[in-house]
Write an enzyme that holds these catalytic residues in place. Structure first.
Site, PDB file in Angstrom:
ATOM      1  N   TYR A 109       0.726  -1.090   0.035  1.00 43.89           N
ATOM      2  CA  TYR A 109       0.047  -0.017  -0.072  1.00 43.89           C
ATOM      3  C   TYR A 109       0.716   1.192  -0.027  1.00 43.89           C
ATOM      4  O   TYR A 109       0.750   2.207  -0.792  1.00 43.89           O
ATOM      5  CB  TYR A 109      -0.876  -0.162   1.210  1.00 43.89           C
ATOM      6  N   TYR A 151     -13.569  11.930  -0.712  1.00 49.16           N
ATOM      7  CA  TYR A 151     -13.808  11.752   0.864  1.00 49.16           C
ATOM      8  C   TYR A 151     -15.155  12.686   1.160  1.00 49.16           C
ATOM      9  O   TYR A 151     -15.992  12.719   0.416  1.00 49.16           O
ATOM     10  CB  TYR A 151     -12.677  12.183   1.581  1.00 49.16           C
ATOM     11  N   VAL A 172      -2.492  13.202  -1.389  1.00 48.71           N
ATOM     12  CA  VAL A 172      -1.961  14.179  -0.478  1.00 48.71           C
ATOM     13  C   VAL A 172      -0.424  14.590  -1.155  1.00 48.71           C
ATOM     14  O   VAL A 172       0.287  15.722  -0.448  1.00 48.71           O
ATOM     15  CB  VAL A 172      -1.745  13.979   0.936  1.00 48.71           C
TER      16      VAL A 172
HETATM   17  N1  GLU Z   1      -0.404   7.450   1.610  1.00 46.95           N
HETATM   18  C1  GLU Z   1      -1.306   8.347   2.159  1.00 46.95           C
HETATM   19  C2  GLU Z   1      -2.003   7.850   3.384  1.00 46.95           C
HETATM   20  O1  GLU Z   1      -2.506   6.501   3.442  1.00 46.95           O
HETATM   21  C3  GLU Z   1      -2.256   8.692   1.019  1.00 46.95           C
HETATM   22  C4  GLU Z   1      -3.679   9.732   1.567  1.00 46.95           C
HETATM   23  C5  GLU Z   1      -3.877  10.531   0.372  1.00 46.95           C
HETATM   24  O2  GLU Z   1      -3.374  10.792  -0.543  1.00 46.95           O
HETATM   25  O3  GLU Z   1      -5.098  11.149   0.628  1.00 46.95           O
HETATM   26  O4  GLU Z   1      -2.139   8.369   4.370  1.00 46.95           O
END
Ligand code: GLU
Length: 311
Positions: free
Chosen positions: A189, A241, A259
């Protein structure tokens, strides 16, 4: 329209470069090195034309933009029935990193929040970790048309600090929703999140979805046609989201943000839009990215329900 499109991109870039709201993500320490002034916009049409302005070739990590694409791969690996036994398709109205599962089924609400994405990563087929990672990288290469790589420092930085994602994974393990090898699942992940792309490549991925799964520049199919609809549906309802409803009203396009500062939007049958600018709003979306998509949608009537206006 195309000449007008290029001019509009330049105008929006000039206008929003001065917008200094938002903060570069710092909860993954490596991401805090991003320059808040980086800003690129690219549009790739389904007939293979590329328009762009600004930092088009600057590489950044795609982060959550990986999620819809890995969802597509999980669907190809296992089919709808099995995948939906693992992850729902309901907008949660919660933040991307909420530690929550559906009360009755114990499934994560949808594939776009971290819980759902981690559950899907855990079922990607492959004998060992390297094979699973290679399958994910190959899938992204088909969308983009060139090889893609993991940014090792960003991956290590998130692995060292991603305890909230670890908590989510253990909660799912508690309910037997994912297998025992939690660290291996989290590694994959974090690796998919740390894949590097530039704004042009992000727009090509979006254009590939807009083109029913075929990369418009290479002619290569990246995902089985039958699953494109599933991917776009969850992007539309859950991609942003706890901002998804507002986005659906104002922009009206399937989209996904990360992000790292990237955001991509899909205009079915017409184009893919990619915007890159690291400062984020309180929901974790690129501030300039949201503005640019809102403006493009409004000016070119790209909202999927705008077609009702022509009747
Ligand atoms: N790798 C980030 C996390 O799991 C991704 C979050 C995102 O891009 O919204 O927090």
């Amino acid at each position: 329209m195309y000449e007008e499109l290029q001019k509009t991109l330049e105008e929006l870039h000039a206008r929003y470069l001065g917008l200094t709201e938002g903060k570069v993500a710092s909860y993954i320490p490596e991401l805090s090195k991003a320059d808040p002034n980086w800003f690129g916009i690219v549009v790739v049409t389904t007939d293979g034309q590329v328009y762009g302005v600004g930092d088009r070739n600057k590489y950044f990590t795609i982060q959550s933009i990986s999620k819809p694409f890995v969802y597509g791969l999980a669907l190809e690996d296992h089919g709808r029935e099995f995948v939906s036994s693992k992850v729902g398709v309901e907008p949660s109205g919660e933040a991307f990193n909420a530690i929550t599962l559906d009360e009755r089924s114990k499934r994560p609400h949808n594939p776009m929040i971290n819980a759902g994405a981690i559950a899907l990563t855990s079922i990607i087929k492959g004998e060992e970790a390297s094979e699973r990672l290679n399958r994910v990288l190959d899938m992204f290469s088909r969308y983009v048309g060139t090889e893609v790589y993991v940014n090792m420092p960003v991956f290590l930085s998130e692995r060292a600090t991603g305890h909230r994602n670890r908590a989510i994974a253990y909660l799912m393990r508690n309910f037997n929703m994912i297998g025992p090898d939690i660290e291996a699942t989290l590694d994959l992940y974090f690796q998919q999140c740390a894949i590097m792309m530039n704004c042009t490549q992000m727009a090509i991925m979006a254009a590939t979805l807009a083109n029913a799964g075929v990369n418009p520049l290479t002619g290569v199919r990246a995902i089985e046609r039958t699953y494109v609809r599933d991917v776009l549906s969850v992007m539309y309802t859950c991609g942003l989201y706890d901002f998804a409803g507002e986005w659906a009203c104002n922009v009206g396009l399937p989209a996904k943000s990360g992000v790292g500062g990237g955001i991509l939007a899909v205009v079915p049958r017409r184009m893919g839009i990619g915007v890159f600018s690291p400062p984020l709003d309180e929901h974790g979306h690129s501030v300039r990215g949201i503005k640019v998509c809102e403006e493009l949608s409004r000016r070119f009537r790209l909202h999927i329900f705008d077609l009702l206006m022509d009747a």
